[in-house]
Motif scaffolding. Structure first.
Motif, PDB file in Angstrom:
ATOM      1  N   VAL A 198     -49.270  66.497 -28.570  1.00 18.98           N
ATOM      2  CA  VAL A 198     -48.956  67.463 -29.634  1.00 18.98           C
ATOM      3  C   VAL A 198     -48.665  68.783 -28.940  1.00 18.98           C
ATOM      4  O   VAL A 198     -49.570  69.562 -28.663  1.00 18.98           O
ATOM      5  CB  VAL A 198     -50.117  67.626 -30.644  1.00 18.98           C
ATOM      6  N   ASP A 228     -54.329  76.140 -33.214  1.00 27.59           N
ATOM      7  CA  ASP A 228     -53.398  76.581 -32.171  1.00 27.59           C
ATOM      8  C   ASP A 228     -52.143  77.167 -32.773  1.00 27.59           C
ATOM      9  O   ASP A 228     -51.619  76.644 -33.758  1.00 27.59           O
ATOM     10  CB  ASP A 228     -52.973  75.373 -31.321  1.00 27.59           C
ATOM     11  N   TRP A 235     -61.808  67.405 -26.575  1.00 35.98           N
ATOM     12  CA  TRP A 235     -62.476  68.704 -26.341  1.00 35.98           C
ATOM     13  C   TRP A 235     -63.950  68.608 -26.694  1.00 35.98           C
ATOM     14  O   TRP A 235     -64.788  69.297 -26.102  1.00 35.98           O
ATOM     15  CB  TRP A 235     -61.837  69.824 -27.185  1.00 35.98           C
ATOM     16  N   ASN A 288     -62.257  75.603 -29.961  1.00 35.50           N
ATOM     17  CA  ASN A 288     -63.292  74.695 -30.468  1.00 35.50           C
ATOM     18  C   ASN A 288     -64.613  74.892 -29.729  1.00 35.50           C
ATOM     19  O   ASN A 288     -65.684  74.866 -30.339  1.00 35.50           O
ATOM     20  CB  ASN A 288     -62.823  73.247 -30.319  1.00 35.50           C
ATOM     21  N   ALA A 307     -56.473  72.051 -34.984  1.00 34.52           N
ATOM     22  CA  ALA A 307     -55.541  72.402 -33.904  1.00 34.52           C
ATOM     23  C   ALA A 307     -54.100  72.519 -34.412  1.00 34.52           C
ATOM     24  O   ALA A 307     -53.456  73.537 -34.202  1.00 34.52           O
ATOM     25  CB  ALA A 307     -55.644  71.384 -32.770  1.00 34.52           C
ATOM     26  N   PHE A 308     -53.609  71.477 -35.069  1.00 34.51           N
ATOM     27  CA  PHE A 308     -52.273  71.640 -35.660  1.00 34.51           C
ATOM     28  C   PHE A 308     -52.307  71.560 -37.183  1.00 34.51           C
ATOM     29  O   PHE A 308     -51.605  72.286 -37.877  1.00 34.51           O
ATOM     30  CB  PHE A 308     -51.249  70.663 -35.064  1.00 34.51           C
ATOM     31  N   ILE A 336     -55.583  63.918 -33.565  1.00 36.96           N
ATOM     32  CA  ILE A 336     -54.590  63.762 -32.507  1.00 36.96           C
ATOM     33  C   ILE A 336     -53.884  62.400 -32.598  1.00 36.96           C
ATOM     34  O   ILE A 336     -52.686  62.309 -32.364  1.00 36.96           O
ATOM     35  CB  ILE A 336     -55.271  63.963 -31.127  1.00 36.96           C
ATOM     36  N   ASP A 352     -61.872  71.449 -36.552  1.00 39.48           N
ATOM     37  CA  ASP A 352     -60.799  71.438 -35.560  1.00 39.48           C
ATOM     38  C   ASP A 352     -59.490  71.238 -36.323  1.00 39.48           C
ATOM     39  O   ASP A 352     -59.163  70.133 -36.743  1.00 39.48           O
ATOM     40  CB  ASP A 352     -61.004  70.303 -34.546  1.00 39.48           C
ATOM     41  N   GLY A 405     -56.257  78.188 -26.078  1.00 37.51           N
ATOM     42  CA  GLY A 405     -55.788  77.025 -26.834  1.00 37.51           C
ATOM     43  C   GLY A 405     -56.906  76.391 -27.631  1.00 37.51           C
ATOM     44  O   GLY A 405     -58.019  76.933 -27.745  1.00 37.51           O
ATOM     45  N   GLY A 406     -56.605  75.204 -28.163  1.00 37.12           N
ATOM     46  CA  GLY A 406     -57.529  74.532 -29.063  1.00 37.12           C
ATOM     47  C   GLY A 406     -58.854  74.174 -28.415  1.00 37.12           C
ATOM     48  O   GLY A 406     -59.910  74.288 -29.052  1.00 37.12           O
ATOM     49  N   SER A 407     -58.822  73.742 -27.166  1.00 30.85           N
ATOM     50  CA  SER A 407     -60.071  73.336 -26.515  1.00 30.85           C
ATOM     51  C   SER A 407     -61.028  74.519 -26.433  1.00 30.85           C
ATOM     52  O   SER A 407     -62.216  74.402 -26.745  1.00 30.85           O
ATOM     53  CB  SER A 407     -59.801  72.796 -25.112  1.00 30.85           C
ATOM     54  N   HIS A 430     -49.729  77.561 -30.483  1.00 30.10           N
ATOM     55  CA  HIS A 430     -48.765  76.976 -29.539  1.00 30.10           C
ATOM     56  C   HIS A 430     -48.486  75.496 -29.846  1.00 30.10           C
ATOM     57  O   HIS A 430     -47.877  74.812 -29.049  1.00 30.10           O
ATOM     58  CB  HIS A 430     -49.189  77.177 -28.076  1.00 30.10           C
ATOM     59  N   LYS A 431     -48.946  75.043 -30.994  1.00 32.01           N
ATOM     60  CA  LYS A 431     -48.591  73.689 -31.421  1.00 32.01           C
ATOM     61  C   LYS A 431     -47.632  73.791 -32.599  1.00 32.01           C
ATOM     62  O   LYS A 431     -46.426  73.799 -32.405  1.00 32.01           O
ATOM     63  CB  LYS A 431     -49.844  72.883 -31.778  1.00 32.01           C
TER      64      LYS A 431
END
Ligand SMILES: Cc1ncc(COP(=O)(O)O)c(C=O)c1O
Length: 503
Positions: free
Chosen positions: A98, A309, A200, A160, A282-283, A255, A280, A155-157, A311-312
């Motif tokens: 992703v 994120d 993560w 989180n 992330a996206f 994911i 989470d 970022g996401g990691s 950046h996703k």
């Protein structure tokens, strides 16, 4: 001992890394910009990915450069040996893992951020206000209270990890920062996340001293969403065993398949059980930007902390993620550490202190906020909303096309932008299907036509297409399926290739 250097060593001309001739540098820089714009404007003319020739790979063993080769030479090396061989995520037919594509406006913002090079721990400076403004916009989009806290991170990691760290500090029931978990004889701290949660989570459990076994992996239902009954049973049995549950992690967009847990229900469980609710997103959290899609993540606004994120699914260049924390003092209590050389003052360069340093692990941070700020201004939220909807519609188009091809099989529901499928010739055993599809994916990537990635669902090797790409067009998905069918048939009908695939 005499000093290494004395005043007499400071003979002119003293050195700097600025160019000796700014006009010459201006010409060089204009050339770099022109060239980069041409590169971006012609992305479609190149493949989505190209394997690196051996001689290029070997060329990265150069000796340490002691003497200057000049910026022009360094740039020429980049153009010849680096630029042609990225992992491909800026290409219209890249749908692997992703990963966002990047955007031209945000690229310029990154350039401006580096040119200004502010230290983003805080300080009395406009860049700090830019980040605070971005955070308030993001809180508004995610329906977090205005007085909640947040910080932009790599970022996401990282986002989180920060959320889980605040959860641990807030819910441990003792001063975990002072005493740590070594030699701690209280009940074992445990937390819950579905078995579909990204990697993560394990890393964070380990880094926070909780240990991998403190992460209780809750099974999922047929739609890859956390099984709520299983969660309740686990919490109850852990309590019976004298463990101390402290947090539930919900997913907004997993994911593997893009599944979203029932966030509203998880929020209720957390409220009733006095647990921290971390999401989470992330996206998936970015679906909040779209009026038509945001219902998918209903309940996200009830999270105690939320990671996502930019950046996703906001397509910005790496790196930029965000964590929001509802309880601002709890966020600060997790990370604030007084540094005597950063005294408090309401005047001068340090006025306002270093608020961002008190919200995460890093002290020195880059001005990643600028690309978010400029992109939101340049394009507006509505444009991002339409692009996210476009990606979801493209994923649905792909699902329909897969459904209409006899030799293709959808392997999981595709509620968002992630489509898992495989090539499935008639009468093939599961091991053979896995082998064929593994080989097919590699050939597909090596052909340069498209870059999906893979996952394994119920033991089945799946080609996974995750669409977080503002450059993709419908015809790109037609090209993907045409190539999958062609390669699949070639592998399945070639006994040598099939044999090799099985090996
Ligand atoms: C659902 C989910 N969570 C977390 C992450 C980790 O984010 P990052 O790669 O930005 O650290 C990813 C990455 O793909 C993801 O898809």
């Amino acid at each position: 001992m005499s000093p290494l250097y004395t005043f007499s060593d400071l003979r002119p001309p003293e050195e700097t890394l600025d160019p000796a001739d700014w006009e010459q540098f201006r010409k060089f820089a204009h050339g770099v910009v022109n060239d980069t714009i041409s590169f971006l404007a012609t992305l479609r003319e190149r493949g989505a990915w190209a394997a690196m020739p051996e001689e290029v790979r070997a060329s990265f063993n150069e000796p340490l450069p002691l003497e200057p080769a000049g910026a022009e030479r360094a740039y020429a090396d980049f153009v010849e040996r680096v630029r042609p061989y990225p992992n491909g995520n800026l290409h219209p037919r890249f749908w692997g893992w992703v990963q966002g594509t990047g955007t031209p406006v945000a690229m310029l913002a990154d350039f401006l951020a580096s040119a200004l090079n502010p230290h983003m721990a805080g300080f009395n400076q406009a860049p700090a206000l830019v980040e605070e403004q971005v955070l308030s916009w993001l809180k508004e989009l995610m329906r977090f209270p205005r007085d909640s806290s947040g910080v932009l991170v790599s970022g996401g990691s990282m986002a989180n990890l920060i959320g889980l760290a605040v959860a641990r500090t807030a819910k441990a029931g003792f001063d975990v920062r002072e005493h740590g978990l070594q030699g701690y004889h209280g009940p074992r701290l445990v937390f819950y996340a579905s078995s579909e949660t990204h990697g993560w989570c394990r890393k964070a459990a380990e880094l926070l001293g909780l240990g991998n076994s403190a992460l209780r992996r809750v099974p999922v239902d047929a739609n890859y969403r956390m099984d709520l009954e299983a969660l309740r049973v686990l919490i109850e049995s852990d309590r019976r065993e004298a463990m101390q549950p402290f947090c539930v992690v919900g997913n907004a967009g997993t994911i593997n398949t893009g599944a979203t847990d029932d966030l509203g229900a998880l929020a209720r469980v957390c409220r009733n059980e006095n647990l921290w609710f971390h999401v989470d997103g992330a996206f998936g959290a970015l679906t909040r930007l779209s009026e038509n899609l945001r219902g998918i993540v209903d309940g996200i606004e009830e999270a105690d902390s939320l990671a996502f994120d930019l950046h996703k699914w906001m397509y910005l260049p790496f790196e930029v993620g965000c964590v929001l924390v509802r309880d601002a003092p709890a966020h600060r209590r997790t990370f604030a550490a007084s540094q005597t050389y950063f005294g408090d003052s309401d005047r001068g360069t340090i006025a306002g202190g270093l608020p961002f340093a008190d919200r995460g692990i890093e002290l020195t941070r880059s001005f990643r906020a600028l690309k978010v700020w400029m992109s939101l201004k340049a394009h507006g939220v509505k444009k991002f909303s339409r692009l996210i909807e476009q990606n979801v519609a493209q994923a649905q188009y792909l699902v329909e096309r897969i459904g209409s091809e006899q030799e293709l099989e959808l392997l999981a529901p595709a509620p968002l932008n992630v489509v898992c499928f495989r090539f499935h010739p008639l009468q093939s055993s599961e091991p053979r299907l896995n082998s064929i599809n593994k080989e097919l994916l590699l050939r597909l990537q090596e052909s340069g036509v498209a870059v999906p990635s893979s996952t394994v669902l119920d033991g089945k090797f799946a080609i996974r297409v995750a669409v977080t790409n503002h450059r993709s067009r419908r015809a790109d998905f037609d090209a993907l399926l045409a190539t999958v069918l062609k390669l699949g048939e070639a592998i399945a009908s070639d006994p040598v290739a099939s044999e090799a695939a099985c090996g």
